[in-house]
Design an enzyme around this catalytic site. Sequence first.
Site, PDB file in Angstrom:
ATOM      1  N   GLU A 249       0.885  -1.169   0.000  1.00  0.00           N
ATOM      2  CA  GLU A 249       0.000   0.000   0.000  1.00  0.00           C
ATOM      3  C   GLU A 249       0.917   1.211   0.000  1.00  0.00           C
ATOM      4  O   GLU A 249       1.573   1.500   1.005  1.00  0.00           O
ATOM      5  CB  GLU A 249      -0.893  -0.006   1.250  1.00  0.00           C
ATOM      6  CG  GLU A 249      -1.866  -1.159   1.314  1.00  0.00           C
ATOM      7  CD  GLU A 249      -2.974  -1.088   0.271  1.00  0.00           C
ATOM      8  OE1 GLU A 249      -3.137  -0.047  -0.388  1.00  0.00           O
ATOM      9  OE2 GLU A 249      -3.678  -2.100   0.112  1.00  0.00           O
ATOM     10  N   CYS A 283      -2.354   9.231   2.649  1.00  0.00           N
ATOM     11  CA  CYS A 283      -2.039   8.723   1.304  1.00  0.00           C
ATOM     12  C   CYS A 283      -3.163   9.022   0.321  1.00  0.00           C
ATOM     13  O   CYS A 283      -2.920   9.215  -0.861  1.00  0.00           O
ATOM     14  CB  CYS A 283      -1.786   7.230   1.370  1.00  0.00           C
ATOM     15  SG  CYS A 283      -3.139   6.332   2.159  1.00  0.00           S
ATOM     16  N   GLU A 381       4.097  13.522  -4.229  1.00  0.00           N
ATOM     17  CA  GLU A 381       3.324  13.459  -2.990  1.00  0.00           C
ATOM     18  C   GLU A 381       4.007  14.381  -1.966  1.00  0.00           C
ATOM     19  O   GLU A 381       5.174  14.189  -1.642  1.00  0.00           O
ATOM     20  CB  GLU A 381       3.349  12.007  -2.503  1.00  0.00           C
ATOM     21  CG  GLU A 381       2.474  11.752  -1.322  1.00  0.00           C
ATOM     22  CD  GLU A 381       2.546  10.296  -0.871  1.00  0.00           C
ATOM     23  OE1 GLU A 381       3.652   9.731  -0.792  1.00  0.00           O
ATOM     24  OE2 GLU A 381       1.469   9.736  -0.583  1.00  0.00           O
TER      25      GLU A 381
HETATM   26  P1  NAD Z   1       8.308   4.976   4.569  1.00  0.00           P
HETATM   27  O1  NAD Z   1       8.237   4.256   3.282  1.00  0.00           O
HETATM   28  O2  NAD Z   1       9.444   5.869   4.815  1.00  0.00           O
HETATM   29  O3  NAD Z   1       8.298   3.914   5.787  1.00  0.00           O
HETATM   30  C1  NAD Z   1       7.284   2.962   5.945  1.00  0.00           C
HETATM   31  C2  NAD Z   1       7.789   1.852   6.857  1.00  0.00           C
HETATM   32  O4  NAD Z   1       8.846   1.154   6.202  1.00  0.00           O
HETATM   33  C3  NAD Z   1       8.364   2.338   8.182  1.00  0.00           C
HETATM   34  O5  NAD Z   1       8.031   1.446   9.219  1.00  0.00           O
HETATM   35  C4  NAD Z   1       9.861   2.295   7.917  1.00  0.00           C
HETATM   36  O6  NAD Z   1      10.620   2.157   9.100  1.00  0.00           O
HETATM   37  C5  NAD Z   1       9.972   1.052   7.054  1.00  0.00           C
HETATM   38  N1  NAD Z   1      11.169   0.969   6.220  1.00  0.00           N
HETATM   39  C6  NAD Z   1      11.971   1.973   5.761  1.00  0.00           C
HETATM   40  N2  NAD Z   1      12.993   1.468   5.025  1.00  0.00           N
HETATM   41  C7  NAD Z   1      12.815   0.117   4.991  1.00  0.00           C
HETATM   42  C8  NAD Z   1      13.510  -0.952   4.383  1.00  0.00           C
HETATM   43  N3  NAD Z   1      14.622  -0.745   3.653  1.00  0.00           N
HETATM   44  N4  NAD Z   1      13.060  -2.210   4.547  1.00  0.00           N
HETATM   45  C9  NAD Z   1      11.935  -2.441   5.255  1.00  0.00           C
HETATM   46  N5  NAD Z   1      11.231  -1.473   5.877  1.00  0.00           N
HETATM   47  C10 NAD Z   1      11.662  -0.203   5.739  1.00  0.00           C
HETATM   48  O7  NAD Z   1       6.898   5.725   4.713  1.00  0.00           O
HETATM   49  P2  NAD Z   1       6.481   6.794   5.822  1.00  0.00           P
HETATM   50  O8  NAD Z   1       7.228   8.055   5.579  1.00  0.00           O
HETATM   51  O9  NAD Z   1       6.521   6.157   7.165  1.00  0.00           O
HETATM   52  O10 NAD Z   1       4.924   6.997   5.453  1.00  0.00           O
HETATM   53  C11 NAD Z   1       4.459   7.865   4.476  1.00  0.00           C
HETATM   54  C12 NAD Z   1       4.185   7.123   3.177  1.00  0.00           C
HETATM   55  O11 NAD Z   1       3.249   6.076   3.409  1.00  0.00           O
HETATM   56  C13 NAD Z   1       3.538   7.988   2.126  1.00  0.00           C
HETATM   57  O12 NAD Z   1       4.146   7.756   0.882  1.00  0.00           O
HETATM   58  C14 NAD Z   1       2.086   7.518   2.086  1.00  0.00           C
HETATM   59  O13 NAD Z   1       1.416   7.731   0.884  1.00  0.00           O
HETATM   60  C15 NAD Z   1       2.247   6.079   2.395  1.00  0.00           C
HETATM   61  N6  NAD Z   1       0.984   5.534   2.906  1.00  0.00           N
HETATM   62  C16 NAD Z   1       0.227   4.743   2.075  1.00  0.00           C
HETATM   63  C17 NAD Z   1      -1.005   4.244   2.514  1.00  0.00           C
HETATM   64  C18 NAD Z   1      -1.859   3.366   1.633  1.00  0.00           C
HETATM   65  O14 NAD Z   1      -2.797   2.753   2.132  1.00  0.00           O
HETATM   66  N7  NAD Z   1      -1.594   3.284   0.343  1.00  0.00           N
HETATM   67  C19 NAD Z   1      -1.449   4.553   3.804  1.00  0.00           C
HETATM   68  C20 NAD Z   1      -0.650   5.375   4.608  1.00  0.00           C
HETATM   69  C21 NAD Z   1       0.568   5.847   4.155  1.00  0.00           C
END
Ligand code: NAD
Length: 485
Positions: A249, A283, A381
Amino acid sequence: MEVIKNIINGEEAPAVSGEAFENINPATEEVIAEVASSGAEDVNKAVESAQAAFDGGWGAMPAAARAAALKKFCAVLTEHAEDLAKTESLDVGKPIKFATYMDAPLTSMLFDYAAGICDKVRGTYYQVDDNYLCYTCHEPMGVAACIIPWNFPLLITAIKVAPALAAGNTVILKPSKDTPMSANLVGKLALEAGLPPGVLNVVQGPGRVTGQALAEHPDVPKISFTGSTQVGIQVMKTGAEQVKSMTMELGGKNPNIIFDDADLEAAVSGSLFTGFINSGQICTSGSRILVQESIAKEFTDALVAKAAELVVGPPSEMTTDQGPIITEEHYKEVLDFIALGEKECETIYKASLPEDLDKGFFVPVHIFGLQDTSCALFRREVFGPILTITTFKDEDEAVALANDSMYGLSASFWTKDFGRVNRMARAIKSGIIWGNTCHYVTPDAPYGGYKHSGVGVELGVEGLKDFMKTKTVYLNAGPDKMALK
Ligand code: NAD
């Protein structure tokens, strides 16, 4: 100060390395917790514990018994709804009214829904031959890693953990390092509700270390990830090495389209909600407003008037509509987008912050006029309280502008023409379509993105099955026909 540890095998434990990081309140910039910074050793322990709990009974438990366990968990979460809402508000900077009336009750609803369907997922019987019986059954995968972002940590915990457990998997939940608190509380409440040790483990830590260790662990067959597209791609590459099942997601840059026959009051109110809820850090934010030329001025004036009424302030106050941005780092990124908007777009509206907000990562609401769709504000975004308004002439142009994006998460549109409602719903390449509404979600209907916004779906029976494998069984009761001679 609160100390947040991992929850592994039913026990709280610091990181094996002893390392910890600080958790900052985005509204005050104060340190509010010290959090275990987990490495591969902690992840290994969590996987061992989750595997033992899966093999030790959870995976093979009759679905009705799992449903009973989840109902109890749901009851405990509901009992602690106020704590959960306060924790979420403090940690995320989310206005308490939204945490109280949206995040906490929806969390209970999602567990209630998952408990209700876990004994109702059935296979299919296939008519083949008189002597053959062919059917499918759906089986849990084993250890599921649920990796979640910071913007809706409580709700996204529920969206993933409830179906993962209902499907018979055991879980390792990894929250963002910026919002460790609600996942920790949910982990503790699972134990209070009597979930067996190891069924729900919570590991804290930075994504590049803790998340990466989970994504590459050979005994984690399922990854359910919500986060940015960029990190999602990285996680998919890592998981692909072991052919893991992955649900993604990801990000969005969603159109919110207003036609000249729309109920203007509803469209303005919906546009304000989708643009600025959670300070735009959502998101499915309809951050790209597309408005029909003939009503552009009337709509924009009404939107600006409504935006000027938003109360920015401490998240703990019930009157607050808009809280801070999550971290200093992200605050700076959002300010850079504002600087870009001021340079490349028409500044339609720029709010000012209350003078007493001298701490915290608060960003004033901005609305920009934008016709050059190559501008980064139309494409990237932002995840902040920034809306752009672009005008269009007719329906075809609205569809073309809406689909002109690498993302395809959600889209909303406002029109009284029912024929157009149907045409728009089909023409827009997004996974979630809202006609004359926005952000309406029910636990029973699937949710997921098109294009760079994701792979797979969550919620509903489809979301539950996303945490399961399908097995096809052929049983022969007569002479076997599969002879070579
Ligand atoms: P992010 O991608 O930076 O992090 C998400 C998660 O992934 C965190 O727990 C982070 O610690 C982990 N992570 C980071 N690097 C990783 C790696 N190499 N391997 C495994 N895990 C890793 O996202 P964010 O800044 O926490 O959240 C914002 C983003 O989330 C936005 O792009 C938003 O659109 C998206 N989002 C999408 C939905 C949806 O349903 N489509 C819902 C909420 C948020």
